[in-house]
Design an enzyme around this catalytic site. Sequence first.
Site, PDB file in Angstrom:
ATOM      1  N   ASN A  95      90.110  33.547   9.190  1.00 43.48           N
ATOM      2  CA  ASN A  95      89.321  31.938   8.252  1.00 43.48           C
ATOM      3  C   ASN A  95      87.497  32.620   7.974  1.00 43.48           C
ATOM      4  OD1 ASN A  95      91.295  30.842   9.555  1.00 43.48           O
ATOM      5  ND2 ASN A  95      90.109  29.559  11.201  1.00 43.48           N
ATOM      6  N   VAL A  96      87.472  31.808   7.065  1.00 39.90           N
ATOM      7  CA  VAL A  96      85.831  31.737   6.451  1.00 39.90           C
ATOM      8  C   VAL A  96      85.253  31.290   6.782  1.00 39.90           C
ATOM      9  CG1 VAL A  96      87.217  33.267   3.866  1.00 39.90           C
ATOM     10  CG2 VAL A  96      86.923  30.711   4.125  1.00 39.90           C
ATOM     11  N   HIS A 112      88.315  38.302   5.981  1.00 42.42           N
ATOM     12  CA  HIS A 112      88.821  37.189   4.764  1.00 42.42           C
ATOM     13  C   HIS A 112      87.850  37.309   4.343  1.00 42.42           C
ATOM     14  CE1 HIS A 112      93.662  36.556   4.228  1.00 42.42           C
ATOM     15  NE2 HIS A 112      93.293  37.932   5.449  1.00 42.42           N
ATOM     16  N   CYS A 120      79.628  41.525  -4.690  1.00 45.26           N
ATOM     17  CA  CYS A 120      79.782  42.273  -6.025  1.00 45.26           C
ATOM     18  C   CYS A 120      81.199  42.584  -5.911  1.00 45.26           C
ATOM     19  CB  CYS A 120      78.394  42.994  -6.326  1.00 45.26           C
ATOM     20  SG  CYS A 120      78.462  43.627  -7.725  1.00 45.26           S
ATOM     21  N   CYS A 141      72.705  45.934  -9.713  1.00 45.61           N
ATOM     22  CA  CYS A 141      73.979  46.414 -10.337  1.00 45.61           C
ATOM     23  C   CYS A 141      73.537  45.011 -11.932  1.00 45.61           C
ATOM     24  CB  CYS A 141      74.649  46.686  -9.997  1.00 45.61           C
ATOM     25  SG  CYS A 141      76.581  45.824 -10.027  1.00 45.61           S
ATOM     26  N   GLY A 181      97.190  29.306  15.392  1.00 43.13           N
ATOM     27  CA  GLY A 181      96.764  28.396  14.572  1.00 43.13           C
ATOM     28  C   GLY A 181      97.184  29.487  13.120  1.00 43.13           C
ATOM     29  N   THR A 182      98.196  30.141  12.836  1.00 41.96           N
ATOM     30  CA  THR A 182      98.646  30.710  11.588  1.00 41.96           C
ATOM     31  C   THR A 182      99.719  30.992  11.343  1.00 41.96           C
ATOM     32  OG1 THR A 182      98.272  32.972  10.349  1.00 41.96           O
ATOM     33  CG2 THR A 182      98.718  33.340  12.622  1.00 41.96           C
ATOM     34  N   SER A 183     100.214  30.551  10.091  1.00 38.66           N
ATOM     35  CA  SER A 183     101.568  30.151  10.155  1.00 38.66           C
ATOM     36  C   SER A 183     102.064  32.164   9.485  1.00 38.66           C
ATOM     37  CB  SER A 183     101.804  30.203   8.617  1.00 38.66           C
ATOM     38  OG  SER A 183     101.094  30.298   7.330  1.00 38.66           O
TER      39      SER A 183
END
Length: 235
Positions: A95-96, A112, A120, A141, A181-183
């Site tokens: 999860n983000v 993830h 960058c 940069c 909770g993941t597929s």
Amino acid sequence: MKILVFAGAGISAESGLNTFRDKDGLWTKYDINEVCNYHNFLNMKKDASRRKHLFDFYNEIKVSCDKASPNLAHIEIANWQKQYGVDNVLVVTSNVDDLFEKAGIKNVLHVHGDLQKSHCTSCQTTWNETYFNHETRCPKCSSRQTKPNVVFFGEMAPKYKDLNRILIKKRKKEDFLVVIGTSFNVIDAEWLVGGNRHNTILINKDESSADGLFAHKLIGNASNKIFEATAIINN
Ligand code: OAD
Ligand code: ZN
């Protein structure tokens, strides 16, 4: 270690955040190739409107995540860390969002990426961000190839190496593995379980072909089933 948690989007569903592949999931509403494909992203360099569309998508999710609060599942895992110690309860997530951190959980590994930073792609620098602007240049940069710090399809996920090290080197036979909770579309169930079914617990709203790999299968909402997991662990 005592408990290794791996959590996907389903753990945040009851905090009001959309999953990806459920019937109202994000990938039913947005074109995954326009907002989460690394090769297409690189080709958007000269197309400001496609680039802006991608950045707007992440701003929209970021606003939802910023407004969301942890639910009972996140809070119970925080309790496990209090009970057994930070070093003994490791949380890995695809999860983000930052709901584990909001619940007070330490050392969360986001394989993830996360929506708290930009990245960058030229020099790999990351920096804190409150709003994703498609025109932002890298502060180090000056490259224009900047993006939200979220791993896209077709992009390297450097933190997979850390997850692999945890699964192979840190996870001991008697440790609990709690997958929530993941597929398993992106992170393979076999990779997580690794042939050691002992003390494995799966919490998912829906049944899946991976169910048979786990010693304990708890089908239902994470905020409810998490307490059954606690009972198994404390038993
Ligand atoms: P998915 O949307 O593919 O799967 C969500 C899972 O959560 C399903 O198995 C549901 O049964 C379960 N679920 C839904 N609500 C739940 C609830 N209240 N309690 C318990 N389980 C519930 O999400 P992920 O497997 O996390 O990657 O998706 C993996 C990756 O695909 C994401 O990290 C994202 C996406 O593309 C990137 O963006 C790179
Ligand atoms: Zn850079």
